[in-house]
Design a protein around this motif. Structure first.
Motif, mmCIF file in Angstrom:
data_model
loop_
_atom_site.group_PDB
_atom_site.id
_atom_site.type_symbol
_atom_site.label_atom_id
_atom_site.label_comp_id
_atom_site.label_asym_id
_atom_site.label_seq_id
_atom_site.Cartn_x
_atom_site.Cartn_y
_atom_site.Cartn_z
ATOM 1 N N GLU A 57 -25.449 26.990 0.530
ATOM 2 C CA GLU A 57 -24.253 27.831 0.519
ATOM 3 C C GLU A 57 -23.001 26.961 0.691
ATOM 4 O OE1 GLU A 57 -24.137 30.982 -0.185
ATOM 5 O OE2 GLU A 57 -22.049 31.440 0.355
ATOM 6 N N ILE A 58 -23.098 25.975 1.586
ATOM 7 C CA ILE A 58 -21.963 25.065 1.803
ATOM 8 C C ILE A 58 -21.723 24.244 0.531
ATOM 9 C CG2 ILE A 58 -21.066 23.117 3.157
ATOM 10 C CD1 ILE A 58 -22.738 24.149 5.526
ATOM 11 N N THR A 59 -22.808 23.704 -0.035
ATOM 12 C CA THR A 59 -22.698 22.900 -1.258
ATOM 13 C C THR A 59 -22.078 23.725 -2.384
ATOM 14 O OG1 THR A 59 -24.658 21.656 -0.627
ATOM 15 C CG2 THR A 59 -24.007 21.516 -2.928
ATOM 16 N N ALA A 112 -20.191 26.384 -2.206
ATOM 17 C CA ALA A 112 -18.786 26.682 -1.936
ATOM 18 C C ALA A 112 -17.911 25.493 -2.321
ATOM 19 C CB ALA A 112 -18.601 27.013 -0.458
ATOM 20 N N LEU A 113 -18.334 24.301 -1.924
ATOM 21 C CA LEU A 113 -17.550 23.100 -2.224
ATOM 22 C C LEU A 113 -17.512 22.847 -3.731
ATOM 23 C CD1 LEU A 113 -18.722 20.771 0.674
ATOM 24 C CD2 LEU A 113 -16.585 22.028 0.516
ATOM 25 N N ALA A 114 -18.631 23.120 -4.398
ATOM 26 C CA ALA A 114 -18.690 22.915 -5.849
ATOM 27 C C ALA A 114 -17.731 23.859 -6.574
ATOM 28 C CB ALA A 114 -20.115 23.103 -6.352
ATOM 29 N N ARG A 115 -17.461 25.029 -5.969
ATOM 30 C CA ARG A 115 -16.496 25.967 -6.549
ATOM 31 C C ARG A 115 -15.068 25.593 -6.171
ATOM 32 N NH1 ARG A 115 -20.141 29.757 -4.280
ATOM 33 N NH2 ARG A 115 -18.699 30.171 -2.599
ATOM 34 N N GLY A 116 -14.954 24.624 -5.266
ATOM 35 C CA GLY A 116 -13.622 24.227 -4.805
ATOM 36 C C GLY A 116 -13.180 25.004 -3.582
ATOM 37 N N ASP A 117 -14.085 25.776 -2.996
ATOM 38 C CA ASP A 117 -13.749 26.545 -1.800
ATOM 39 C C ASP A 117 -13.821 25.669 -0.559
ATOM 40 O OD1 ASP A 117 -13.531 28.753 -3.377
ATOM 41 O OD2 ASP A 117 -15.426 29.677 -2.764
ATOM 42 N N ARG A 118 -13.216 26.165 0.496
ATOM 43 C CA ARG A 118 -13.259 25.515 1.793
ATOM 44 C C ARG A 118 -14.358 26.175 2.605
ATOM 45 N NH1 ARG A 118 -9.629 23.323 5.519
ATOM 46 N NH2 ARG A 118 -9.944 24.749 7.244
ATOM 47 N N VAL A 119 -14.954 25.445 3.521
ATOM 48 C CA VAL A 119 -15.946 26.041 4.412
ATOM 49 C C VAL A 119 -15.467 25.783 5.828
ATOM 50 C CG1 VAL A 119 -18.347 26.055 5.170
ATOM 51 C CG2 VAL A 119 -17.809 25.613 2.768
ATOM 52 N N VAL A 132 -12.645 20.095 -0.272
ATOM 53 C CA VAL A 132 -12.771 19.180 -1.396
ATOM 54 C C VAL A 132 -11.399 18.611 -1.710
ATOM 55 C CG1 VAL A 132 -13.416 18.943 -3.811
ATOM 56 C CG2 VAL A 132 -14.685 20.497 -2.353
ATOM 57 N N HIS A 162 -13.645 14.583 -7.536
ATOM 58 C CA HIS A 162 -13.466 15.431 -6.366
ATOM 59 C C HIS A 162 -14.386 14.941 -5.276
ATOM 60 C CE1 HIS A 162 -12.056 17.833 -9.748
ATOM 61 N NE2 HIS A 162 -11.201 18.331 -8.886
ATOM 62 N N PRO A 179 -15.871 15.461 -1.253
ATOM 63 C CA PRO A 179 -15.949 16.349 -0.100
ATOM 64 C C PRO A 179 -15.365 15.683 1.147
ATOM 65 C CG PRO A 179 -18.112 15.431 -0.597
ATOM 66 C CD PRO A 179 -17.179 14.936 -1.651
ATOM 67 N N LYS A 224 -11.003 30.203 -1.890
ATOM 68 C CA LYS A 224 -11.566 31.087 -0.875
ATOM 69 C C LYS A 224 -12.052 30.240 0.307
ATOM 70 C CE LYS A 224 -15.337 34.386 -0.471
ATOM 71 N NZ LYS A 224 -16.485 33.658 0.070
ATOM 72 N N VAL A 233 -15.101 29.941 2.991
ATOM 73 C CA VAL A 233 -16.438 30.375 3.365
ATOM 74 C C VAL A 233 -16.592 30.201 4.869
ATOM 75 C CG1 VAL A 233 -18.862 29.709 3.134
ATOM 76 C CG2 VAL A 233 -17.438 29.950 1.089
ATOM 77 N N ASN A 247 -18.740 17.268 -8.411
ATOM 78 C CA ASN A 247 -18.078 16.805 -9.625
ATOM 79 C C ASN A 247 -18.605 17.470 -10.887
ATOM 80 O OD1 ASN A 247 -15.952 14.754 -9.003
ATOM 81 N ND2 ASN A 247 -17.620 14.092 -7.695
ATOM 82 N N MET A 292 -17.022 20.971 -11.164
ATOM 83 C CA MET A 292 -15.595 20.911 -11.427
ATOM 84 C C MET A 292 -15.355 20.565 -12.894
ATOM 85 S SD MET A 292 -13.745 21.174 -8.574
ATOM 86 C CE MET A 292 -14.233 21.486 -6.897
#
Lengths: 92, 103
Positions: free
Chosen positions: A32-34, A36-43, A53, A76, A78, B4, B6, B95, B98
Motif C-alpha cells: 500500500e505504501i509502495t 501510494a508512492l508510485a502514484r506520487g502520493d504522500r504517506v 516522492v 523520482h 522516495p 493525496k 495515505v 519510476n 511515473m
C-alpha cells in the motif's frame, strides 16, 4: 530485524492467525505504501514518519572517468522523514 | 500526481481487503507492525524489509551549528537519527509508474 523476523514476531503474538495471513498483512501494508508512492502520493504515519516522492529533474551529468557529458533522465526518488515521537524515543 | 495523503486508515483498509479480518483487528495489526519496527529501531537495531527498504539508526557526533536568523553559534548535541534507504525494487516501482503516467 528482517521482514521474516517481523512476520515471525507478529505471528507469535497472534496465534489465532495463520502464518500465511500474517505474511499477507505485512505485505499488504508495504504494498500500500509502495503503491501510494508510485502514484506520487504522500504517506503520513503520525509518530512513525512520512514517506514522500521527490522529483529529480533531468540534467546533464558527466562521466567522472572520461569527462564525457551524458544526459541523465528525470527521476523520482522516495524520501522518508522520521516522525516526532520516534525521533524523541531515539534520543531518550 | 494526485497529491493525496495515505494514512493509517488506508493501510488498515488494505489489510482488511487482503485478509478476512475485522476492520478493528486490521487497524490494530497495522499499529502493531509500526510498533514492532519502531521498538527495534529504538533499541538501535536496523530493520530491513526486503523489496521495500531498510531503516537505519545513525549516531551523529556533536558539531557546531548556527542559528541562521541570528548567526549565533549553538552546539548541536550528539544524537541518533533515523534514515530510510529505499530498495531498488521500491525505486524502480516509483519510476516505472511515473513514466507510464507520462510524468
Amino acid at each position: 530485524m528482517i521482514k521474516s523476523e517481523l512476520i515471525q514476531k507478529l505471528a507469535e503474538e497472534n496465534p489465532h492467525l495463520f502464518q500465511r495471513d500474517v505474511e499477507n498483512i505485512v505485505n499488504a501494508i508495504l504494498d500500500e505504501i509502495t503503491g501510494a508512492l508510485a502514484r506520487g502520493d504522500r504517506v503520513e504515519l503520525r509518530g512513525f514518519g512520512a514517506f514522500s516522492v521527490k522529483n529529480r529533474p533531468a540534467r546533464m551529468g558527466r562521466n567522472p572517468r572520461t569527462g564525457e557529458q551524458v544526459a541523465v533522465a528525470e527521476k523520482h526518488v522516495p524520501q522518508f522523514k522520521a516522525g516526532k515521537e520516534i525521533r524523541e524515543r531515539l534520543n531518550k | 500526481m494526485s497529491g493525496k495523503t495515505v494514512t493509517r486508515a488506508d493501510l488498515s483498509e488494505a489489510v482488511y481487503q487482503a485478509v478476512g479480518l475485522s476492520r478493528s483487528e486490521s487497524a490494530e495489526l497495522v499499529e502493531r507492525v509500526l510498533e514492532l519496527v519502531s521498538d527495534e529501531l529504538v533499541k538501535g537495531k536496523n530493520v530491513k524489509l526486503s523489496s521495500f527498504g531498510s531503516f537505519q539508526v545513525r549516531s551523529k557526533n556533536e558539531r557546531v551549528g548556527r542559528n541562521p536568523k541570528t548567526g549565533e553559534e549553538v552546539p548541536i548535541l550528539p544524537r541518533r537519527v533515523l534514515v530510510f534507504k529505499p530498495s531498488n525494487v521500491l525505486k524502480s516501482q516509483i519510476n516505472k509508474n511515473m513514466l507510464n503516467s507520462g510524468k
